[in-house]
Design an enzyme around this catalytic site. Sequence first.
Site, PDB file in Angstrom:
ATOM      1  CE  LYS A  22      -2.402  -0.800   3.717  1.00 19.77           C
ATOM      2  NZ  LYS A  22      -1.734  -2.062   4.122  1.00 19.77           N
ATOM      3  NE  ARG A  97      -5.822   0.923  11.496  1.00 18.28           N
ATOM      4  CZ  ARG A  97      -4.852   0.277  10.846  1.00 18.28           C
ATOM      5  NH1 ARG A  97      -5.094  -0.942  10.383  1.00 18.28           N
ATOM      6  NH2 ARG A  97      -3.682   0.825  10.646  1.00 18.28           N
ATOM      7  NE  ARG A 136       8.964  -7.514   5.306  1.00 16.81           N
ATOM      8  CZ  ARG A 136       7.946  -6.703   5.538  1.00 16.81           C
ATOM      9  NH1 ARG A 136       7.471  -5.951   4.550  1.00 16.81           N
ATOM     10  NH2 ARG A 136       7.401  -6.623   6.735  1.00 16.81           N
ATOM     11  NE  ARG A 170       8.784  -5.038  11.322  1.00 16.04           N
ATOM     12  CZ  ARG A 170       7.651  -4.432  10.999  1.00 16.04           C
ATOM     13  NH1 ARG A 170       7.642  -3.531  10.028  1.00 16.04           N
ATOM     14  NH2 ARG A 170       6.528  -4.712  11.617  1.00 16.04           N
ATOM     15  NE  ARG A 181       2.069  -7.911  11.047  1.00 16.31           N
ATOM     16  CZ  ARG A 181       3.215  -7.672  10.424  1.00 16.31           C
ATOM     17  NH1 ARG A 181       4.278  -8.426  10.665  1.00 16.31           N
ATOM     18  NH2 ARG A 181       3.308  -6.688   9.565  1.00 16.31           N
TER      19      ARG A 181
END
Length: 227
Positions: A22, A97, A136, A170, A181
């Site tokens: 996004k 949201r 990542r 992370r 998530r």
Amino acid sequence: MQAETITKPAVLILLGPPGAGKGTQARMLEEKFGLVQLSTGDLLRAAVAAGTEAGKAAKAVMEAGGLVSDDIVIAILRDRLAEPDCARGVILDGFPRTTVQAEALDKLLSENCQKVNAAISLDVEDAEMVARIAGRYTCANCGEGYHDQFKQPKVEGVCDRCGGTAFSRRADDNAETVASRLAAYHEQTAPLIDYYQRQGVLKRLNAMGQIDEIARGLEGIVGEAMR
């Protein structure tokens, strides 16, 4: 696209789970169409820094460890939409949201005879997103991004950009956390998908392709929505 055909600033909403791109796509749309990306976090920080009435209210809540209410967020958004750089239109990222927030947004926009022009859902495959995010990592020195599968350093263990040899991940970029998530996103966003579908402004785009390919699809949707 002819700028003169736009009678009111366009209001676009980007929907999509973490890692769907996004932010990247919003920045490209900003440049292409002269829009302004507005994220809830950035709005809150700017309002607090500016010391607006809504910003002061938000600061008090945050310093007390609470969650900023929808009313405060709407007040901050009202102030931001009135600023000159939003005259062409905005891209909302991270808000609304919930359907309650969506209804509050509609009410705010109606005050200025505006409406949501398009709510664009960046659709992804959960299994692919888990692999994309969980792999990542970044150079601890310069922040260059890498991926276990899609983008590894040309020389193993050495950053392409700065030559650094320390890398970091992370803590929440692991398969279990990412899957959780994504599940939370779908549960939270499903009612929004239905809400904007009923309003006739929902647009869906497959976001599993290349960045440029997705950008072209978005440009078509946004260009049409702004006419």
